[in-house]
Design a protein around this motif. Structure first.
Motif, PDB file in Angstrom:
ATOM      1  N   GLY A   1     -36.562 -49.995  74.313  1.00 12.30           N
ATOM      2  CA  GLY A   1     -36.949 -49.905  75.723  1.00 12.30           C
ATOM      3  C   GLY A   1     -37.671 -48.600  76.028  1.00 12.30           C
ATOM      4  N   THR A   2     -37.180 -47.506  75.436  1.00  7.64           N
ATOM      5  CA  THR A   2     -37.844 -46.212  75.613  1.00  7.64           C
ATOM      6  C   THR A   2     -39.246 -46.243  75.022  1.00  7.64           C
ATOM      7  OG1 THR A   2     -35.696 -45.098  75.466  1.00  7.64           O
ATOM      8  CG2 THR A   2     -37.659 -43.730  75.197  1.00  7.64           C
ATOM      9  N   GLY A   3     -39.368 -46.887  73.861  1.00  7.71           N
ATOM     10  CA  GLY A   3     -40.677 -46.997  73.232  1.00  7.71           C
ATOM     11  C   GLY A   3     -41.651 -47.796  74.077  1.00  7.71           C
ATOM     12  N   ILE A   4     -41.169 -48.875  74.686  1.00  8.75           N
ATOM     13  CA  ILE A   4     -42.030 -49.703  75.556  1.00  8.75           C
ATOM     14  C   ILE A   4     -42.463 -48.905  76.779  1.00  8.75           C
ATOM     15  CG2 ILE A   4     -42.061 -51.736  77.039  1.00  8.75           C
ATOM     16  CD1 ILE A   4     -40.159 -53.070  75.012  1.00  8.75           C
ATOM     17  N   TRP A   5     -41.506 -48.168  77.388  1.00  8.33           N
ATOM     18  CA  TRP A   5     -41.852 -47.330  78.550  1.00  8.33           C
ATOM     19  C   TRP A   5     -42.893 -46.284  78.177  1.00  8.33           C
ATOM     20  CZ3 TRP A   5     -41.114 -42.016  78.932  1.00  8.33           C
ATOM     21  CH2 TRP A   5     -41.401 -41.461  80.184  1.00  8.33           C
ATOM     22  N   ALA A   6     -42.716 -45.664  77.008  1.00  8.39           N
ATOM     23  CA  ALA A   6     -43.663 -44.642  76.557  1.00  8.39           C
ATOM     24  C   ALA A   6     -45.037 -45.250  76.284  1.00  8.39           C
ATOM     25  CB  ALA A   6     -43.135 -43.947  75.304  1.00  8.39           C
ATOM     26  N   SER A   7     -45.068 -46.479  75.783  1.00  5.21           N
ATOM     27  CA  SER A   7     -46.359 -47.128  75.526  1.00  5.21           C
ATOM     28  C   SER A   7     -47.101 -47.397  76.830  1.00  5.21           C
ATOM     29  CB  SER A   7     -46.144 -48.437  74.755  1.00  5.21           C
ATOM     30  OG  SER A   7     -45.535 -49.417  75.571  1.00  5.21           O
ATOM     31  N   MET A   8     -46.363 -47.726  77.891  1.00  6.08           N
ATOM     32  CA  MET A   8     -46.984 -47.915  79.199  1.00  6.08           C
ATOM     33  C   MET A   8     -47.550 -46.602  79.718  1.00  6.08           C
ATOM     34  SD  MET A   8     -44.016 -50.418  80.770  1.00  6.08           S
ATOM     35  CE  MET A   8     -44.696 -50.405  82.424  1.00  6.08           C
ATOM     36  N   ARG A   9     -46.822 -45.533  79.490  1.00  2.00           N
ATOM     37  CA  ARG A   9     -47.319 -44.203  79.878  1.00  2.00           C
ATOM     38  C   ARG A   9     -48.583 -43.866  79.097  1.00  2.00           C
ATOM     39  NH1 ARG A   9     -45.647 -39.041  81.718  1.00  2.00           N
ATOM     40  NH2 ARG A   9     -46.554 -37.347  80.491  1.00  2.00           N
TER      41      ARG A   9
ATOM     42  N   GLY B   1     -46.782 -47.483  71.293  1.00  2.00           N
ATOM     43  CA  GLY B   1     -47.260 -46.321  72.046  1.00  2.00           C
ATOM     44  C   GLY B   1     -47.666 -45.111  71.253  1.00  2.00           C
ATOM     45  N   GLY B   2     -47.750 -45.211  69.916  1.00  2.00           N
ATOM     46  CA  GLY B   2     -48.182 -44.064  69.120  1.00  2.00           C
ATOM     47  C   GLY B   2     -47.266 -42.871  69.292  1.00  2.00           C
ATOM     48  N   LEU B   3     -47.844 -41.674  69.398  1.00  2.00           N
ATOM     49  CA  LEU B   3     -47.043 -40.452  69.469  1.00  2.00           C
ATOM     50  C   LEU B   3     -46.217 -40.390  70.742  1.00  2.00           C
ATOM     51  CD1 LEU B   3     -46.281 -37.852  68.032  1.00  2.00           C
ATOM     52  CD2 LEU B   3     -48.153 -36.710  69.229  1.00  2.00           C
ATOM     53  N   TYR B   4     -46.707 -40.976  71.821  1.00  3.46           N
ATOM     54  CA  TYR B   4     -45.906 -41.001  73.042  1.00  3.46           C
ATOM     55  C   TYR B   4     -44.584 -41.725  72.806  1.00  3.46           C
ATOM     56  CZ  TYR B   4     -49.098 -39.056  76.535  1.00  3.46           C
ATOM     57  OH  TYR B   4     -49.862 -38.206  77.282  1.00  3.46           O
ATOM     58  N   SER B   5     -44.633 -42.885  72.192  1.00  3.83           N
ATOM     59  CA  SER B   5     -43.401 -43.628  71.910  1.00  3.83           C
ATOM     60  C   SER B   5     -42.511 -42.873  70.936  1.00  3.83           C
ATOM     61  CB  SER B   5     -43.746 -45.009  71.321  1.00  3.83           C
ATOM     62  OG  SER B   5     -44.311 -45.849  72.292  1.00  3.83           O
ATOM     63  N   VAL B   6     -43.116 -42.317  69.891  1.00  2.00           N
ATOM     64  CA  VAL B   6     -42.351 -41.569  68.894  1.00  2.00           C
ATOM     65  C   VAL B   6     -41.660 -40.372  69.541  1.00  2.00           C
ATOM     66  CG1 VAL B   6     -42.551 -40.125  66.833  1.00  2.00           C
ATOM     67  CG2 VAL B   6     -43.766 -42.309  66.940  1.00  2.00           C
ATOM     68  N   ALA B   7     -42.399 -39.621  70.345  1.00  2.03           N
ATOM     69  CA  ALA B   7     -41.856 -38.395  70.928  1.00  2.03           C
ATOM     70  C   ALA B   7     -40.733 -38.676  71.920  1.00  2.03           C
ATOM     71  CB  ALA B   7     -42.979 -37.605  71.603  1.00  2.03           C
ATOM     72  N   TYR B   8     -40.944 -39.638  72.813  1.00  2.00           N
ATOM     73  CA  TYR B   8     -39.930 -39.895  73.839  1.00  2.00           C
ATOM     74  C   TYR B   8     -38.697 -40.590  73.271  1.00  2.00           C
ATOM     75  CZ  TYR B   8     -42.884 -38.166  77.577  1.00  2.00           C
ATOM     76  OH  TYR B   8     -43.622 -37.341  78.386  1.00  2.00           O
ATOM     77  N   THR B   9     -38.867 -41.437  72.272  1.00  2.00           N
ATOM     78  CA  THR B   9     -37.674 -42.000  71.629  1.00  2.00           C
ATOM     79  C   THR B   9     -36.936 -40.924  70.835  1.00  2.00           C
ATOM     80  OG1 THR B   9     -39.077 -42.755  69.790  1.00  2.00           O
ATOM     81  CG2 THR B   9     -38.507 -44.379  71.479  1.00  2.00           C
TER      82      THR B   9
END
Length: 552
Positions: A20-28, A181-189
């Motif tokens: 879920g965090t990864g999906i949210w980060a991908s939207m960001r 979400g690339g690095l955004y998903s990686v970083a926030y997860t």
């Protein structure tokens, strides 16, 4: 042992949280991509070079504090042939981050590189840089494998879930949110995962220290009457190998793309430095619980537990000592919390390795060599396919060997002996050129293969002083061979670069033999105007301008 249903439920909740965090980060990430005028590739791989400072600290720490870190430290501490003095990871990583912050962050960040291999490609050209990318890619694939191995072993012990299922489920989840979400998903997860690692490990420690089956670890630290002392010793004839392992872990990490992905995603050089220094402290703190787990396991009378005899060491379960200790020395609900820490550590490192290798292939091979005219949309698909391929290859390797330290050390070994001297020369020595780099690469690779490696059953063809059978009966080099090879490679790069430059500049060799075109490049550099660089650390306005050109 029945399937641990409550544990499976907890793990399912954790995976859903991460996904879920990864999906949210991908939207960001998509919102930033629409808002920014920069290309989507930079946003995917480097989060638009505008990653939040706190998130940057979390993601850099989480990248290094992986499954191999947590399980490897406990394994070394418990192993009666090693001990805590051989559980080296936390202290060398402090050196890694400090050296990275002081010396490597500035040239990488100020030159606006996309990956660690950009300086090689700009100076040496595509052919040689492609050969240099190979060990970096192999190291990342091995990184994926070793993180999954650690999780598979832990889940199979605590949840009684088949090894293959544990590996495949974890791999799919990590691949999916990295794709999104690339690095955004990686970083926030990574933020979620690091918090879970910290809380879970420290929650388990009191229960382990107070369990009725173990002797006070302070009494067994140096006492050999119970079992081998868990602190361990460094014999005089083993000092060379200990030093070699220390330097391997301290300097090998400086040649990983995952490290520079965090450096290059920072909004400024100063932020990159702060990220490195703060992460070093976190690594030290997160290494303590694993040492305590190994110490408790070494101080346990296993015959008094439901595990019984023979001991985990005698059964060959040293690599799984952390989940074994959690399973038999803590309540069930605590052991489930412990596996959450391992799962979080694995995911936080695996996603970094996936994105790291995808960055190298997509940017340095596909975009710069195969299809220079590739559109941004096409590059997004190349990145996604690269993530999937590396994930599948790394997952496949996990079924070949289930030792955590094998993949750990072999991967870092390649980075240290081959890539680290190359990186030092390209960043700090202007004399370096393609000829020296080629010779250094060949010398490093050949010498390392001929020196042997007992972890993968490769016998040494060259026996350095002190080469002998170790405590497990394997022919081992106790001389600091990897550090020696690294220095040999570095000196070879500089020496042969200087010789090649001298031969072509003095006309001793015809320019038609200059395949790396170093003579023309040196003349062009000499004619180029000298531009004084602004000191962004002292001039906030200049730093703001740089931030405005690299982020939204």
């Amino acid at each position: 042992m029945a399937l641990n249903v409550p544990g499976l439920v907890v793990m399912a909740v954790f995976y859903l949280l991460v996904l879920g965090t990864g999906i949210w980060a991908s939207m960001r990430s998509k919102k930033v991509e629409k808002k920014c005028s920069g290309d989507g590739m930079e946003i995917t791989l480097l989060a638009g070079r505008n990653i939040n400072l706190l998130v940057g600290i979390f993601t850099l720490t989480a990248t290094w504090v992986g499954g191999g870190f947590i399980l490897g430290i406990a394994e070394a501490t418990y192993n009666p042939t090693l001990g805590a003095v051989w559980a080296l990871m936390p202290v060398p990583y402090v050196l890694t981050f400090f050296l990275g912050g002081f010396f490597f962050a500035k040239p990488m960040r100020e030159n606006q590189y996309m990956t660690m291999m950009d300086p090689f490609q700009r100076k040496y050209g595509n052919v040689l840089s492609s050969a240099l990318i190979f060990p970096a890619l192999v190291a990342d694939v091995l990184w994926v494998a070793r993180t999954l191995v650690s999780l598979g072993g832990t889940m199979s012990v605590i949840l009684d879930l088949p090894y293959a299922y544990s590996i495949i489920i974890s791999s799919v989840v990590a691949i999916v949110y990295t794709l999104l979400g690339g690095l955004y998903s990686v970083a926030y997860t990574d933020v979620i995962q690091l918090i879970l690692i910290f809380v879970s490990l420290w929650v388990c420690v009191p229960f382990l220290l107070t369990n009725p089956h173990s002797v006070d670890i302070s009494l067994t630290a140096y006492n050999e009457t119970f079992q081998a002392p868990w602190v361990g010793t460094i014999e005089h004839n083993e000092a060379g190998k200990w030093f070699d392992d220390f330097m391997l872990l301290a300097l090998g990490g400086l040649a990983y793309q995952a490290f520079y992905q965090r450096i290059l995603s920072a909004s400024s050089y100063t932020q990159a430095q702060v990220t490195c220094f703060a992460s070093s402290a976190f690594c030290l703190v997160l290494g303590i619980p694993s040492v305590l787990v190994g110490a408790v396991a070494a101080s346990t009378d296993w015959n008094s537990t439901s595990y019984g005899l023979p001991t985990p060491y005698e059964r060959g379960q040293v690599g799984s000592i952390l989940p074994v200790a959690l399973q038999y020395l803590t309540p069930v609900y605590i052991s489930v919390v412990g596996i959450g820490a391992v799962a979080a550590a694995v995911m936080s490192s695996m996603d970094s390795a996936l994105l790291s290798s995808a960055s190298l292939f997509s940017s340095n091979i596909y975009k710069n060599i195969i299809r220079k005219q590739a559109s941004d949309y096409e590059m997004q698909w190349v990145i996604r396919i690269s993530v999937v391929v590396v994930g599948l290859v790394g997952t496949g390797l996990t079924f070949l060997d289930n030792s955590v330290l094998v993949f750990w050390l072999v991967g870092v070994d390649m980075s240290y002996t081959i890539m680290f001297p190359q990186l030092v020369c390209i960043l700090f020595f202007k004399v370096s050129n393609g000829y020296g780099a080629s010779v250094g690469y060949i010398i490093g690779l050949v010498m390392r293969v001929l020196s042997g490696e007992p972890l993968i059953g490769l016998p040494p063809a060259i026996r350095f002083p002190g080469c002998r059978l170790d405590k497990e009966g394997k022919l081992t080099q106790f001389f600091p061979i990897r550090t020696t090879i690294m220095v040999m490679s570095l000196m070879s790069i500089l020496l042969f670069s200087w010789l090649a430059s001298l031969l072509f500049n003095k006309g001793l060799l015809s320019e038609k033999w200059d395949v790396f075109d170093i003579n023309r490049k040196q003349k062009a550099a000499a004619r180029a105007p000298i531009v004084k660089k602004a000191n962004t650390r002292e001039d906030p306005s200049v730093e703001k301008q740089l931030m405005d050109t690299t982020s939204c």
